[in-house]
Design an enzyme around this catalytic site. Structure first.
Site, short mmCIF file in Angstrom:
data_model
loop_
_atom_site.label_atom_id
_atom_site.label_comp_id
_atom_site.label_asym_id
_atom_site.label_seq_id
_atom_site.Cartn_x
_atom_site.Cartn_y
_atom_site.Cartn_z
CB ALA A 65 40.20 27.59 50.53
CD GLN B 146 40.18 23.96 58.06
OE1 GLN B 146 40.04 22.76 57.83
NE2 GLN B 146 41.02 24.40 58.99
CB SER B 147 42.24 22.96 50.88
OG SER B 147 42.33 22.06 49.81
CG ASN B 148 37.61 18.91 52.32
OD1 ASN B 148 37.82 18.84 53.52
ND2 ASN B 148 36.50 19.42 51.81
CB THR C 115 45.78 20.95 50.73
OG1 THR C 115 44.97 21.26 51.87
CG2 THR C 115 45.67 22.07 49.70
#
Length: 337
Positions: free
Chosen positions: A73, A75-77, A79
């Site tokens: 998504a 705000q992906s942690n 990635t």
């Protein structure tokens, strides 16, 4: 459970701390609260994906890959940690971000985790909500193959049978810490979404016969769907490890889906309260998407009597506090005085 049989790199800061939370224990008046600090795993501010990436990146190296592709998504942690691992190990990295919230806030769309993805040198492309991300990654992978690259696809959250090994190992680590300090753990609680963390924990806890129930608080899918996803991955991971998949019984996979709110990544009042409580009583930062909603669920369940006084409850902090900077207007904080 001989995890050394599987390829693994070692860049996580392990073991992560297991700390008591005396002020929140007193405030809530319920069980004795502990926190397993997987926000302290290192690798671009840390988080639970770092454990998974030790196994996933080792597999990528073994397969002679030179490029990583992974989704998340906005705000992906996941990635963020993947791009950091790719930078550390010399992989090219491509990130596909799915717009699940529809937010147009500049801080959310371009800041926080998105900024760090780019700072680590990855390329980012955006996809609309409900995109078939697996198909989109395969299309990109074929384009890269045509250009002579050797791409390696990491699924969302690093959640496959390879990534889940990171949390099989975490279960063993936590049990060792508890044994060393004579701590009887009655419940282990955490936020669950892509399933790899919970699947690994359940499998690990069952595999070492710990007797510790794992309680997932969903932040995305409804209860039945999330439980099925976790159960299936736990069985696949058991098979991958050479274990009987029946080592995990269906009733050992428990998810509470009552704290998602209006949807994934969308703030709730209980999440805001939980983030503030943790920050103001224990000096620890949660995130708005995962650990904030997970802890909100735990707080509410304590207030409802689900966890009893005298029990020891460990909350697994999955990291992600960087995402707070993508939600600057959510917490209604006072300005200067």
């Amino acid at each position: 459970m001989h995890l050394s049989r599987f390829p693994r790199l070692h860049f996580a800061h392990l073991p992560t701390p297991l700390e008591p939370m005396p002020r929140l224990t007193e405030l809530l008046g319920g069980p004795d609260l502990w926190i397993k600090r997987d926000d302290c795993t290192g690798l671009s501010t840390g988080g639970n994906k770092t454990r998974k990436l030790e196994f996933l990146m080792a597999d990528a190296q073994q397969k002679k890959a030179d490029t990583i592709i992974t989704p998340g998504a906005t705000q992906s942690n996941h990635t963020r940690q993947t791009t950091a691992a790719a930078a550390k190990l010399g992989f090219e990295c491509h990130v596909l971000l799915e717009d699940r919230t529809g937010s147009e806030d500049h801080s959310y769309v371009y800041g926080a985790n998105v900024l760090l993805n780019q700072l680590h040198g990855s390329t980012i492309s955006k996809r609309p909500a409900d995109t078939d991300m697996d198909a989109a990654m395969e299309t990109l992978a074929q384009e890269l193959r045509d250009d002579g690259k050797k791409p390696y696809i990491i699924p969302g959250g690093g959640s496959n049978e390879i990534g889940a090994l990171g949390y099989v190992n975490a279960a063993i680590e936590l049990m060792t810490q508890a044994n060393d300090r004579s701590l009887r753990i009655d419940h282990l609680v955490h936020a669950t979404s892509s399933a790899g963390t919970q699947a690994g924990l359940v499998l690990g806890m069952e595999g070492i016969n710990s007797g510790i129930p794992v309680y997932g608080i969903g932040v995305h899918s409804p209860k039945a769907k999330q439980e099925e996803k976790v159960y299936n991955l736990a069985q696949i991971t058991a098979e991958y490890m050479g274990l009987n998949p029946d080592i995990v019984q269906r009733d050992k996979v428990v998810v509470n889906g009552d704290y998602v709110g209006d949807g994934y990544g969308l703030p709730t009042d209980s999440m805001v309260e939980a983030v503030k409580l943790m920050a103001q009583y224990e000096g620890i930062l949660l995130d708005p998407v995962y650990s904030g909603k997970g802890f909100a669920g735990l707080v509410d369940l304590i207030r409802k009597g689900r966890f009893k006084k005298g029990e020891n409850v460990v909350f697994l902090h999955t990291g992600g506090s960087v995402a707070l900077f993508g939600y600057p207007n959510t917490f209604d904080l006072p300005g200067y005085v």
